[in-house]
Enzyme design. Sequence first.
Site, mmCIF file in Angstrom:
data_model
loop_
_atom_site.group_PDB
_atom_site.id
_atom_site.type_symbol
_atom_site.label_atom_id
_atom_site.label_comp_id
_atom_site.label_asym_id
_atom_site.label_seq_id
_atom_site.Cartn_x
_atom_site.Cartn_y
_atom_site.Cartn_z
ATOM 1 N N LYS A 102 0.844 -1.199 0.000
ATOM 2 C CA LYS A 102 0.000 0.000 0.000
ATOM 3 C C LYS A 102 0.878 1.247 0.000
ATOM 4 O O LYS A 102 1.738 1.398 0.867
ATOM 5 C CB LYS A 102 -0.908 -0.014 1.231
ATOM 6 N N THR A 156 -8.400 8.863 9.074
ATOM 7 C CA THR A 156 -7.909 7.687 8.359
ATOM 8 C C THR A 156 -7.532 6.547 9.308
ATOM 9 O O THR A 156 -7.027 5.522 8.869
ATOM 10 C CB THR A 156 -6.655 8.034 7.539
ATOM 11 N N GLY A 158 -7.511 3.359 11.089
ATOM 12 C CA GLY A 158 -8.197 2.082 10.870
ATOM 13 C C GLY A 158 -8.389 1.722 9.410
ATOM 14 O O GLY A 158 -9.003 0.699 9.103
ATOM 15 N N GLY A 194 -6.189 0.640 7.246
ATOM 16 C CA GLY A 194 -5.469 -0.607 6.921
ATOM 17 C C GLY A 194 -6.264 -1.825 7.366
ATOM 18 O O GLY A 194 -6.454 -2.786 6.603
ATOM 19 N N CYS A 195 -6.740 -1.776 8.622
ATOM 20 C CA CYS A 195 -7.515 -2.912 9.159
ATOM 21 C C CYS A 195 -8.786 -3.101 8.327
ATOM 22 O O CYS A 195 -9.159 -4.227 7.973
ATOM 23 C CB CYS A 195 -7.949 -2.654 10.601
#
Length: 546
Positions: free
Chosen positions: A225, A258, A260, A262-263
């Site tokens: 990412k 922003t 969280g 990624g989770c």
Amino acid sequence: MGFHCTRVFSTPKAPSLSLLKPDLISTKVHQLNKVRGFEVKAAMPPEDQVRIPHVLTVAGSDSGAGAGIQADLKACAARGVYCSTVITAVTAQNTVGVQGVNVLPEDFVLEQLHSVLSDMRPDVVKTGMLPSTGIVKVLCRYLQEFPVRALVVDPVMVSTSGDTLAGPSILSSFREELLPMAEIVTPNLKEASALLGGMPLESLADMHSAAKYIHDFGPKNVLVKGGDLPASLDAVDVLYDGENYFEFRTSRIKTPNTHGTGCSLASSIAAELAKGSSVISAVKVAKRFIESALGYSKNILIGNGPHGPFDPFLKLKKYAHGSSRQSLFDPSNLFLYAVTDSRMNQKWDRSITDAVKAAIQGGATIVQLREKEADTRDFLESAKACLEICRQHGVPLLINDRVDIALACDADGVHVGQSDMPAHVARVLLGPDKIIGVSCKTPEQAQEAWVDGADYIGCGGVYPTNTKENNPTLGLDGLKTVCLASKLPVVAIGGIGISNAHSVMKLQAPNLKGVAVVSALFDRESVLIETRKLHKVLVESNTEIR
Ligand SMILES: Cc1ncc(COP(=O)(O)OP(=O)(O)O)c(N)n1
Ligand SMILES: Cc1ncsc1CCOP(=O)(O)O
Ligand SMILES: [Mg+2]
């Protein structure tokens, strides 16, 4: 005076299952269930049983509920799959940062894993914060004992606020034990660099190399990412499947909210995989979902710190902005819009599902079922079957005219005309998340569609057509007039095919996103070949215009 009566069952307390081997625990649980006097499996006839897509998340709890287990539960619920949880650590956390971390004892992580895996059989396991090597080892052992369809590894090491959640000692167990089992691993730049022993990652080319090197550890797919890539305008993620690289670009959304992401992205990928999607389609759908949620949440205010949570249900903003609605719809889906026709499929002796499959294979980016002849029951059954195909490929499926059918099969939305159900009524029935398209021939109709809460308009007939009777032809000028007036994305329709699609796109009318086609795809011997040809024409038109 009334009173409440609560029936209280007393059950013998379970002896600790900690430190037992999986097979011993299995026996023990079985015995306990018997002792407690309930059947291990309810006697439900197999034909009545409904398998629900199920993700198990193995991660840490975030008290602020922006990331971790709480984000995973929300993302899975928003994507429509069941989510069970194994908690590895409890963190005291808010929008400012991480104030405390309490790692759960390994044997209690084991106990949770056993409870879920031995009984509930999730389709996909997604991992987040794995704070100790012991926990990684326990997890890998359990995944061997109870295999799942896919393992999604989000190699969480540092929180959005920069606090460490898993130290460098975890890296070797990630590389040697967990990654070889993964269907996909989703590191950000810092995590990818850590997995590669501190390799600097500063460009798109570095991301490609990193994806390849991480792939060598054994996961089937690597998604690096690039959100933290310096000086990049777009957010670019790179997916590598061992053979090909795919780049996913989204515009950067300026927001502090922003925490969280990624989770939630990893959970959404896991959710799509649990539904049966391919990895590439799961990543595509999950990225679009997160982008919409971030866009929707960019101004919501929770907490005083710099790392706010976002709202995957897209519901919270209504408190700030009355009932205004943010569309989840991606206008680029209008690029090659395939509209089916039952008579044409009958004529060419093909089923509607084969027609839809071929159109998608050929490059259709959205499908509308326009089954004017079908009776309700047949239409509903066809819609359900087509929806399954469309979901597998991340292609939205809309229903022409019939809001009831769309509701009944949970299609992605409807297309309605000026004499069908008004779009504002359809919006109330379908709710904020479904896609609504409206046919418009005039600027006034385009304005009304926007006010009514539509997501796009269909404008035509651009050219003469035999598919729809008594349909006035607008020509390219009429199309341009409507496009100029529209506040919504537009798809052109009517008499469009490979010979004239280029002329339509060359107009470069504002808001014009693509073409909708019936006969040029379906009144042909091979839907696949015709869709491919049209796709090529549209791609070439796009390239030429740019
Ligand atoms: C994408 C798209 N645009 C326009 C239409 C036409 O809808 P409508 O005017 O309701 O006519 P019918 O398709 O119902 O005959 C469409 N179907 N799709
Ligand atoms: C449904 C519809 N609405 C306006 S023109 C049209 C027919 C489009 O069919 P074709 O692509 O075969 O011309
Ligand atoms: Mg209609």
